[in-house]
Design an enzyme around this catalytic site. Structure first.
Site, PDB file in Angstrom:
ATOM      1  N   CYS A 147      53.502 -14.008  32.371  1.00  0.00           N
ATOM      2  CA  CYS A 147      54.627 -14.486  32.899  1.00  0.00           C
ATOM      3  C   CYS A 147      55.594 -15.068  31.673  1.00  0.00           C
ATOM      4  O   CYS A 147      55.124 -15.156  30.507  1.00  0.00           O
ATOM      5  CB  CYS A 147      54.047 -15.970  33.433  1.00  0.00           C
ATOM      6  SG  CYS A 147      55.134 -16.987  34.210  1.00  0.00           S
ATOM      7  N   CYS A 191      50.012 -23.789  31.011  1.00  0.00           N
ATOM      8  CA  CYS A 191      49.401 -22.551  31.867  1.00  0.00           C
ATOM      9  C   CYS A 191      49.103 -21.654  30.876  1.00  0.00           C
ATOM     10  O   CYS A 191      49.780 -21.139  29.764  1.00  0.00           O
ATOM     11  CB  CYS A 191      50.607 -22.287  32.730  1.00  0.00           C
ATOM     12  SG  CYS A 191      50.293 -20.877  33.732  1.00  0.00           S
ATOM     13  N   CYS A 248      55.653 -22.531  30.591  1.00  0.00           N
ATOM     14  CA  CYS A 248      55.146 -23.853  30.929  1.00  0.00           C
ATOM     15  C   CYS A 248      53.864 -24.260  29.725  1.00  0.00           C
ATOM     16  O   CYS A 248      52.883 -23.477  29.722  1.00  0.00           O
ATOM     17  CB  CYS A 248      54.708 -23.832  32.329  1.00  0.00           C
ATOM     18  SG  CYS A 248      55.782 -23.443  33.453  1.00  0.00           S
ATOM     19  N   CYS A 304      44.612 -19.720  37.254  1.00  0.00           N
ATOM     20  CA  CYS A 304      45.619 -18.554  36.799  1.00  0.00           C
ATOM     21  C   CYS A 304      45.379 -18.453  35.274  1.00  0.00           C
ATOM     22  O   CYS A 304      45.587 -19.044  34.401  1.00  0.00           O
ATOM     23  CB  CYS A 304      46.951 -18.729  37.190  1.00  0.00           C
ATOM     24  SG  CYS A 304      47.670 -20.283  36.863  1.00  0.00           S
ATOM     25  N   CYS A 332      45.134 -15.544  46.629  1.00  0.00           N
ATOM     26  CA  CYS A 332      46.142 -16.048  45.660  1.00  0.00           C
ATOM     27  C   CYS A 332      46.401 -14.651  44.884  1.00  0.00           C
ATOM     28  O   CYS A 332      45.522 -14.055  44.156  1.00  0.00           O
ATOM     29  CB  CYS A 332      45.521 -16.912  44.765  1.00  0.00           C
ATOM     30  SG  CYS A 332      46.519 -17.454  43.232  1.00  0.00           S
ATOM     31  N   GLU A 392      44.640 -10.568  37.966  1.00  0.00           N
ATOM     32  CA  GLU A 392      43.659 -11.222  38.643  1.00  0.00           C
ATOM     33  C   GLU A 392      44.080 -11.829  39.868  1.00  0.00           C
ATOM     34  O   GLU A 392      45.292 -12.022  40.174  1.00  0.00           O
ATOM     35  CB  GLU A 392      42.842 -12.278  37.721  1.00  0.00           C
ATOM     36  CG  GLU A 392      43.951 -13.510  37.347  1.00  0.00           C
ATOM     37  CD  GLU A 392      43.281 -14.230  36.197  1.00  0.00           C
ATOM     38  OE1 GLU A 392      42.362 -14.910  36.280  1.00  0.00           O
ATOM     39  OE2 GLU A 392      43.949 -14.129  35.177  1.00  0.00           O
TER      40      GLU A 392
END
Ligand code: SAH
Length: 352
Positions: free
Chosen positions: A114, A121, A118, A338, A107, A94
């Site tokens: 990922c 996130c 974190c 995100c 962006c 995305e």
């Protein structure tokens, strides 16, 4: 030939394109023509100054843009456009297109998911499926330019702040940036690019020497190791003192002020003492703070700071001589932060 076996031409430099075309018996000047067409988003059959036979061969064996727009969702609040894209192997990524008065900022994602872990996130919840190629990063921009074309507009600024950790995909990101600024291509200069990292210190040091002076956005999110260890696992590998030293080095090498990202989390990192500790630790380093009230992610117990806590934190930083802006939330109605939209898409697909 299926899509996965085809050569991705968009991520090639003009020299690499020339070599590829030479193997097909083409003269050197074709590379420049193809490079320009690819970055304009043309399909092979539209490349009108190429011989027909070459266009056909390229269409059979190569991909012009490996990224295809799957869906666009426009915010009614502010015109922000969320983009969902499909890659040749079926993965979905995305991006967000932000419409500012001074231009359009895209962006970009740099990985499918990922692996940094974190705590706040959404991108990291399912880990990282794979890194994106330079072609897949350039392709996101070419797609966004296609979305903007009817309005006679283009993408002017790039932020590497979508899903993924750019410095965990180092070689591809560096190659992407080198091609991004080339004349005859997208021609977007490094001053128009921000790279956001959670702080992979070794690669930050390496990146400082690449002569790619982008703005470094450092996802700091904590005043010290005690807090940062709790919310960002990467801090255990690279403690914050080393991280800040790498920021100082980046500033020395590029003269670019460091932009610190700071997600404000209720009761975790938002006390005035935290701001004061930051001021002490950052002394002498030209810096700017982006304070972002935490975007609440369903799967996480962490909550955004109150408006009053954000304002007090901002004032403490500014009184100490460090500029700080509170990030305007764009696209609040379209899951623009995100990882959120991609997760919803994948989950709804699983249910179907
Ligand atoms: N991996 C890179 C870039 C991707 S994230 C990095 O860590 O910087 C882009 C920014 O959004 C980072 O600063 C990230 O920490 C922040 N972010 C992620 N989830 C968030 C959330 N729920 N609320 C606010 N900011 C968030």
């Amino acid at each position: 030939m299926n899509e996965m076996e085809k050569t991705q031409l968009l991520g090639m430099t003009p020299d690499e394109l020339a070599a590829h075309l030479k193997a097909l018996g083409q003269p050197a000047f074709r590379a420049k023509q193809v490079f320009s067409w690819l970055h304009q988003g043309a399909a092979f059959e539209q490349m009108s100054n190429l011989p027909k036979a070459l266009r056909e061969t390229l269409a059979e064996t190569c991909i012009a843009n490996p990224v295809a727009v799957l869906e666009t969702i426009e915010s009614k609040l502010d015109g922000t456009i969320k983009l969902l894209y499909r890659l040749p192997d079926g993965h979905v990524i995305e991006g967000v297109l932000m419409r500012y008065k001074y231009g359009n900022t895209l962006c970009l994602s740099t990985q499918v998911g990922c692996r940094m872990g974190c705590a706040f996130c959404a991108s990291t919840l399912d880990g990282c499926a794979r890194s994106l190629t330079p072609a897949e990063m350039l392709g996101q921009i070419v797609c966004a330019n296609g979305v903007l074309a009817p309005q006679g507009q283009k993408v002017g600024n790039i932020v590497l702040m979508g899903s993924g950790e750019p410095l965990d995909n180092y070689d591809n990101v560096v190659k992407f940036l080198r091609i991004l600024r080339m004349e005859g291509g997208l021609c977007i200069g490094m001053r128009s690019v921000s790279l956001s990292t959670c702080g992979l210190v070794e690669n930050m040091r390496r990146f400082a020497e690449e002569d790619l002076p982008v703005t470094l956005s450092l996802s700091l999110h904590a005043p010290n190791d005690e807090v940062r260890d709790r919310i960002m696992p990467v801090n255990k590998a690279y403690p914050s003192e080393e991280l800040l030293a790498a920021c100082r080095r980046y500033y020395q090498a590029t003269s670019r002020r460091i932009s610190f990202e700071y997600a404000m989390i209720d009761g975790v990192n938002d006390r005035p003492e935290d701001a004061k500790e930051l001021l002490r630790r950052l002394k002498g380093l030209p810096a700017h703070f982006n304070l972002i009230p935490l975007n609440h992610v369903e799967e996480s117990p962490l909550k955004p700071s109150t408006r009053a806590a954000v304002a007090a934190f901002q004032k403490t930083l500014e009184d100490g001589g460090v500029t700080a802006t509170v990030r305007r939330t764009l696209g609040g109605d379209i899951d623009a932060s995100c990882g959120q939209l991609r997760r919803k898409y994948n989950q709804s697909k699983e249910k179907r």
